[in-house]
Design a protein around this motif. Structure first.
Motif, mmCIF file in Angstrom:
data_model
loop_
_atom_site.group_PDB
_atom_site.id
_atom_site.type_symbol
_atom_site.label_atom_id
_atom_site.label_comp_id
_atom_site.label_asym_id
_atom_site.label_seq_id
_atom_site.Cartn_x
_atom_site.Cartn_y
_atom_site.Cartn_z
ATOM 1 N N UNK A 94 0.868 -1.039 -0.048
ATOM 2 C CA UNK A 94 0.032 -0.168 0.200
ATOM 3 C C UNK A 94 0.821 1.029 0.106
ATOM 4 N N UNK A 95 0.386 2.281 -0.478
ATOM 5 C CA UNK A 95 0.942 3.647 -0.408
ATOM 6 C C UNK A 95 0.531 4.368 0.795
ATOM 7 N N UNK A 96 1.371 4.640 1.937
ATOM 8 C CA UNK A 96 0.758 5.181 3.275
ATOM 9 C C UNK A 96 1.147 6.656 3.289
ATOM 10 N N UNK A 97 0.240 7.427 3.511
ATOM 11 C CA UNK A 97 0.696 8.984 4.003
ATOM 12 C C UNK A 97 0.801 8.964 5.294
ATOM 13 N N UNK A 98 2.177 9.454 6.117
ATOM 14 C CA UNK A 98 2.075 9.665 7.451
ATOM 15 C C UNK A 98 2.168 11.261 7.612
ATOM 16 N N UNK A 99 1.049 11.707 8.468
ATOM 17 C CA UNK A 99 1.042 13.083 8.624
ATOM 18 C C UNK A 99 1.626 13.435 10.028
ATOM 19 N N UNK A 100 2.333 14.173 9.918
ATOM 20 C CA UNK A 100 3.173 14.679 11.387
ATOM 21 C C UNK A 100 4.226 13.712 11.738
ATOM 22 N N UNK A 155 4.884 8.186 15.255
ATOM 23 C CA UNK A 155 4.902 8.105 13.852
ATOM 24 C C UNK A 155 6.450 7.597 13.318
ATOM 25 N N UNK A 156 7.494 7.956 13.943
ATOM 26 C CA UNK A 156 8.592 7.430 13.697
ATOM 27 C C UNK A 156 8.900 6.116 14.110
ATOM 28 N N UNK A 157 8.265 5.622 15.202
ATOM 29 C CA UNK A 157 8.348 4.115 15.568
ATOM 30 C C UNK A 157 7.562 3.284 14.679
ATOM 31 N N UNK A 158 6.247 3.896 14.281
ATOM 32 C CA UNK A 158 5.528 3.195 13.120
ATOM 33 C C UNK A 158 6.144 2.972 11.800
ATOM 34 N N UNK A 159 6.864 4.104 11.580
ATOM 35 C CA UNK A 159 7.689 4.185 10.198
ATOM 36 C C UNK A 159 8.746 2.876 10.235
ATOM 37 N N UNK A 160 9.604 2.780 11.174
ATOM 38 C CA UNK A 160 10.721 1.763 11.534
ATOM 39 C C UNK A 160 9.819 0.589 11.330
ATOM 40 N N UNK A 194 5.282 -1.844 2.198
ATOM 41 C CA UNK A 194 4.630 -0.642 1.931
ATOM 42 C C UNK A 194 5.354 0.652 1.667
ATOM 43 N N UNK A 195 4.872 1.481 0.741
ATOM 44 C CA UNK A 195 5.679 2.889 0.349
ATOM 45 C C UNK A 195 5.095 3.811 1.092
ATOM 46 N N UNK A 196 6.087 4.565 1.916
ATOM 47 C CA UNK A 196 5.515 5.556 2.801
ATOM 48 C C UNK A 196 6.027 7.019 2.149
ATOM 49 N N UNK A 197 4.793 7.797 2.406
ATOM 50 C CA UNK A 197 5.282 9.397 2.230
ATOM 51 C C UNK A 197 5.184 9.889 3.386
ATOM 52 N N UNK A 248 -4.336 6.668 4.985
ATOM 53 C CA UNK A 248 -3.693 7.961 5.586
ATOM 54 C C UNK A 248 -3.539 7.925 6.922
ATOM 55 N N UNK A 249 -2.323 7.883 7.604
ATOM 56 C CA UNK A 249 -2.081 7.812 9.080
ATOM 57 C C UNK A 249 -1.555 9.324 9.729
ATOM 58 N N UNK A 250 -2.533 9.857 10.433
ATOM 59 C CA UNK A 250 -2.662 11.268 10.762
ATOM 60 C C UNK A 250 -1.970 11.225 12.481
#
Length: 213
Positions: free
Chosen positions: A2-8, A14-19, A27-30, A70-72
């Motif tokens: 999935x293409x996931x947009x992380x806001x904030x 957010x950084x823990x989720x990114x890792x 997934x690709x992360x924006x 989108x994950x805000x």
């Protein structure tokens, strides 16, 4: 994938989720944030960084191109304005799935002495603005999940349980790692908890206030 947009995206959760997403998924992360130079990406083939303002619908609309989820992970005194911008931009882009981080107490759902303490700590602008933002999300036509964490710790533990809107909140604290883990689970199975507002706590942490206070 999935293409996931992380806001904030500079936020701790957010950084823990990114890792975790980079480690466990394809997934690709924006990564969307103000002052994007604050972030250092480790996998440029899977991460795109966008400098923008989450209260600016045009900035968000640009970032939403090709996005599935989108994950805000937003914060600030203008959180209601950010919620309105996110809903408007997602409607424009035709993106439906939203995972929204809020806070405990927005429905006055925290019982007993801890609930009184929580009000003392968060009343006066914080709970009110986060409650207003959650109402914006709930009144939208998005496929949302609202997450209401207990007081956050940096403990190196993943242990959590959830309560639904309308149920008394449990516990007093939860680790940021636990919230990140829940976010990743929802991203990996976006059909879970659609239209739900989930209170999240670490089991067996009941008391008048979190252990670190």
């Amino acid at each position: 994938m999935a293409n996931v947009l992380i806001l904030g995206a500079h936020g701790h959760i957010a950084q823990l989720a990114e890792k975790q997403l980079l480690k466990e998924t394809t997934h690709h992360l924006t990564l969307f944030l103000r002052n994007a130079k604050r972030l250092t990406i480790t996998q440029p083939d899977r991460e795109t960084v966008i400098d923008g303002d989450a209260a600016n619908t045009a900035d968000l609309a640009k970032a939403l191109k090709g996005i599935d989820i989108v994950y805000a992970n937003l914060a600030g005194s203008n959180i209601e304005a950010q919620a309105k911008a996110v809903v408007a931009a997602m409607d424009q882009a035709g993106v439906k799935r939203l995972i929204w981080i809020s806070t405990l107490g927005i429905y006055d759902e925290v019982p007993g002495a801890f609930g009184q303490w929580n009000h003392q700590m968060l009343d006066g602008g914080y709970l009110e603005t986060y409650a207003a933002a959650a109402k914006v999300i709930e009144n939208s036509d998005l496929a949302y999940t609202i997450i209401r964490p207990a007081w956050l710790s940096n403990k190196d533990v993943v242990s959590y349980e959830t309560t639904e809107k309308g149920e008394p909140f449990k516990g007093t604290e939860v680790s940021r790692k636990s919230i990140a883990d829940l976010v990743v689970k929802l991203i990996n199975d976006p059909s879970q908890a659609v239209g739900h507002s989930l209170g999240v706590n670490q089991p067996h942490t009941d008391g008048p206030k979190p252990s670190f206070y």
